[in-house]
Design a protein around this motif. Structure first.
Motif, PDB file in Angstrom:
ATOM      1  N   THR A  93       0.813  -1.206   0.000  1.00  0.00           N
ATOM      2  CA  THR A  93       0.000   0.000   0.000  1.00  0.00           C
ATOM      3  C   THR A  93       0.849   1.260   0.000  1.00  0.00           C
ATOM      4  O   THR A  93       0.313   2.358   0.005  1.00  0.00           O
ATOM      5  CB  THR A  93      -0.926   0.022   1.227  1.00  0.00           C
ATOM      6  OG1 THR A  93      -0.131  -0.016   2.403  1.00  0.00           O
ATOM      7  CG2 THR A  93      -1.859  -1.157   1.217  1.00  0.00           C
ATOM      8  N   THR A  94       2.145   1.111   0.023  1.00  0.00           N
ATOM      9  CA  THR A  94       3.032   2.260  -0.153  1.00  0.00           C
ATOM     10  C   THR A  94       4.162   1.832  -1.061  1.00  0.00           C
ATOM     11  O   THR A  94       4.642   0.700  -0.993  1.00  0.00           O
ATOM     12  CB  THR A  94       3.569   2.771   1.194  1.00  0.00           C
ATOM     13  OG1 THR A  94       4.353   3.944   0.969  1.00  0.00           O
ATOM     14  CG2 THR A  94       4.401   1.723   1.902  1.00  0.00           C
ATOM     15  N   HIS A 151       6.613   8.642  -5.121  1.00  0.00           N
ATOM     16  CA  HIS A 151       6.071   7.935  -3.959  1.00  0.00           C
ATOM     17  C   HIS A 151       4.566   7.774  -4.161  1.00  0.00           C
ATOM     18  O   HIS A 151       3.881   8.723  -4.520  1.00  0.00           O
ATOM     19  CB  HIS A 151       6.347   8.713  -2.672  1.00  0.00           C
ATOM     20  CG  HIS A 151       5.713   8.087  -1.469  1.00  0.00           C
ATOM     21  ND1 HIS A 151       6.316   7.058  -0.768  1.00  0.00           N
ATOM     22  CD2 HIS A 151       4.521   8.325  -0.867  1.00  0.00           C
ATOM     23  CE1 HIS A 151       5.529   6.708   0.229  1.00  0.00           C
ATOM     24  NE2 HIS A 151       4.430   7.453   0.195  1.00  0.00           N
ATOM     25  N   ASP A 171       0.896   6.154  -2.475  1.00  0.00           N
ATOM     26  CA  ASP A 171       0.107   5.530  -1.421  1.00  0.00           C
ATOM     27  C   ASP A 171      -1.118   4.899  -2.068  1.00  0.00           C
ATOM     28  O   ASP A 171      -1.849   5.559  -2.808  1.00  0.00           O
ATOM     29  CB  ASP A 171      -0.320   6.554  -0.374  1.00  0.00           C
ATOM     30  CG  ASP A 171       0.845   6.995   0.498  1.00  0.00           C
ATOM     31  OD1 ASP A 171       1.690   6.133   0.803  1.00  0.00           O
ATOM     32  OD2 ASP A 171       0.906   8.177   0.855  1.00  0.00           O
ATOM     33  N   ASP A 198      -4.693   3.102  -1.457  1.00  0.00           N
ATOM     34  CA  ASP A 198      -5.765   2.802  -0.515  1.00  0.00           C
ATOM     35  C   ASP A 198      -6.338   1.421  -0.798  1.00  0.00           C
ATOM     36  O   ASP A 198      -6.184   0.866  -1.883  1.00  0.00           O
ATOM     37  CB  ASP A 198      -6.878   3.851  -0.618  1.00  0.00           C
ATOM     38  CG  ASP A 198      -6.420   5.214  -0.137  1.00  0.00           C
ATOM     39  OD1 ASP A 198      -5.544   5.245   0.750  1.00  0.00           O
ATOM     40  OD2 ASP A 198      -6.914   6.225  -0.653  1.00  0.00           O
ATOM     41  N   SER A 201       1.978   0.672   5.323  1.00  0.00           N
ATOM     42  CA  SER A 201       2.862   1.692   5.862  1.00  0.00           C
ATOM     43  C   SER A 201       2.425   2.042   7.270  1.00  0.00           C
ATOM     44  O   SER A 201       1.314   1.737   7.690  1.00  0.00           O
ATOM     45  CB  SER A 201       2.836   2.939   4.979  1.00  0.00           C
ATOM     46  OG  SER A 201       1.515   3.456   4.904  1.00  0.00           O
ATOM     47  N   GLN A 236      -1.253   3.249   8.802  1.00  0.00           N
ATOM     48  CA  GLN A 236      -2.245   3.140   7.738  1.00  0.00           C
ATOM     49  C   GLN A 236      -3.341   2.131   8.022  1.00  0.00           C
ATOM     50  O   GLN A 236      -4.276   2.016   7.249  1.00  0.00           O
ATOM     51  CB  GLN A 236      -1.565   2.737   6.424  1.00  0.00           C
ATOM     52  CG  GLN A 236      -1.495   3.870   5.419  1.00  0.00           C
ATOM     53  CD  GLN A 236      -1.204   3.353   4.034  1.00  0.00           C
ATOM     54  OE1 GLN A 236      -0.589   2.323   3.874  1.00  0.00           O
ATOM     55  NE2 GLN A 236      -1.666   4.058   3.034  1.00  0.00           N
ATOM     56  N   SER A 263      -6.515   2.947   5.833  1.00  0.00           N
ATOM     57  CA  SER A 263      -6.414   2.355   4.509  1.00  0.00           C
ATOM     58  C   SER A 263      -7.527   1.368   4.218  1.00  0.00           C
ATOM     59  O   SER A 263      -7.839   1.110   3.070  1.00  0.00           O
ATOM     60  CB  SER A 263      -5.066   1.646   4.342  1.00  0.00           C
ATOM     61  OG  SER A 263      -4.970   0.582   5.265  1.00  0.00           O
TER      62      SER A 263
END
Length: 393
Positions: free
Chosen positions: A255-256, A263, A265, A267, A304, A307, A311
């Motif tokens: 998820t990261t 970079h 992220d 969800d 991460s 999260q 997330s």
């Protein structure tokens, strides 16, 4: 008079085969779409080539049909293993837009098959036995927008095949034996919107495979052997306006993602309405969308820090999934930390219990020695008193 009648009958018998040939073509015509469906009823060969001249007469249509007016052509119940110059004659189909030669049993296609069909837009050749096609097959069809090679026996996609198909928007290679797709395969397809590679043997996706397909909207990788998608691959998709990647074989999800200076992220959304895992990309934003079943089947979920609560988004109240599900995954990073803490706690408890037991054993041992010493001291004292009494006497 009888002689004249006999001669007339003979002439009739002579011209009757030609009449039948001209008026009994095994085809059906759909006037609104200008589509002709040709019925083979077995091997086709010379039958199609010799009986479909510039003018056709189909069973359900009274008027003549010119080849040059036909925009869509298909075949039914045809079976030949190899296409030759006498198999399917596509000459004079000047207006042909759609060609469907599925279910023929083709093992190969001739180089010249489409050389006279420069207006062709859709080419469907599914459910055959093709292992490869000539790389120059589409050299004379610059207007083509859709190709369907599904249900064949391809093991790779040749990059040169699409050199002259810059308008191609839809490509279907599902249900083949493809185990490798080279990076240049789709580099010329700047207009490509839908690509179906499902049900093949692909085990990895090159990071730059779709670097030039910025208009790609749907990529189907279901039922392959792809276990994870690398950060480098995601980085090439960040510039797509909207893209859905269907992939139901993932075992590892992150998820990261850090790729060079980029970079990302990602969800997580869990939905019972999804048939398989889907990665949705929109304007540089990434979102994993899972079906409930696929979500539970994951072996690794890399989260991460901080999260966990933010997330996981449950978009249907009927799904009973919470943070405790994450702890059950064997390779979760959070589980590693919790397991390590539990192990430390267990070690401390065992050490404390062992130390306590050791002290108790030493205490009991010392107590026993002390008792023996006290007993000896009492015996020695009694003996001393006895000796002293004798001396006094």
């Amino acid at each position: 008079m009888a002689i004249i009648k006999s001669l007339s009958f003979i002439v009739f018998l002579a011209i009757m085969p030609s009449f039948n040939v001209a008026h009994t073509h095994d085809c059906y015509y759909d006037e609104p779409t200008e589509h002709v469906e040709y019925i083979c009823d077995g091997p086709i060969g010379e039958h199609f080539n010799q009986r479909t001249y510039k003018i056709l007469y189909c069973h359900n249509y009274d008027s003549e049909i010119h080849r040059s007016a036909i925009k869509s052509l298909g075949f039914r119940n045809c079976l030949i293993s190899e296409m030759t110059s006498t198999s399917v004659n596509l000459w004079d189909f000047d207006s042909l837009r759609v060609l469907n030669i599925s279910y023929f049993g083709f093992k190969t296609l001739p180089d010249y098959l489409l050389r006279d069909n420069i207006q062709l837009e859709r080419f469907i050749v599914s459910h055959n036995r093709l292992t490869e096609v000539p790389v120059i097959l589409f050299d004379t069809t610059p207007e083509i927008t859709e190709v369907d090679f599904s249900f064949n026996e391809f093991n790779q996609i040749y990059p040169l095949l699409f050199d002259n198909t810059r308008k191609l928007r839809v490509a279907n290679f599902s249900f083949n034996m493809i185990d490798m797709v080279k990076a240049p395969a789709f580099s010329n397809l700047r207009e490509l919107e839908t690509l179906d590679l499902s049900s093949n043997n692909i085990d990895a996706v090159n990071s730059d495979l779709f670097a030039y397909n910025k208009k790609l909207k749907t990529l189907n990788l279901n039922d392959n052997q792809v276990k994870r998608l690398d950060c480098e691959f995601l980085a090439t998709l960040a510039e797509n306006d909207a893209l859905d990647i269907f992939i139901n074989t993932l075992e590892e999800v992150q998820t990261t993602c850090d790729s060079g200076e980029k970079h990302f992220d990602l969800d997580i959304v869990v939905s019972p309405k999804e048939s398989s895992t889907r990665l949705h990309v929109s304007d540089g934003q990434f979102k994993w969308i899972f079906s409930e079943i696929e979500f539970i089947k994951l072996r690794r979920l890399s989260l991460s820090n901080g999260q966990i609560k933010s997330s996981i988004e449950i978009i249907d109240d009927d799904i009973n999934i919470d943070e405790s599900n994450l702890i059950m995954w064997q390779l979760n990073a959070i589980e590693y930390l919790l397991a390590f803490m539990v192990l430390i706690l267990i070690f401390v408890c065992v050490f404390f219990i062992a130390a306590t037991c050791s002290r108790n054993r030493n205490y009991n041992k010392n107590l026993s020695i002390f008792s023996v010493e006290q007993s000896l001291m009492r015996n020695d004292n009694n003996q001393y008193q006895k000796i002293k009494s004798q001396q006094f006497c």
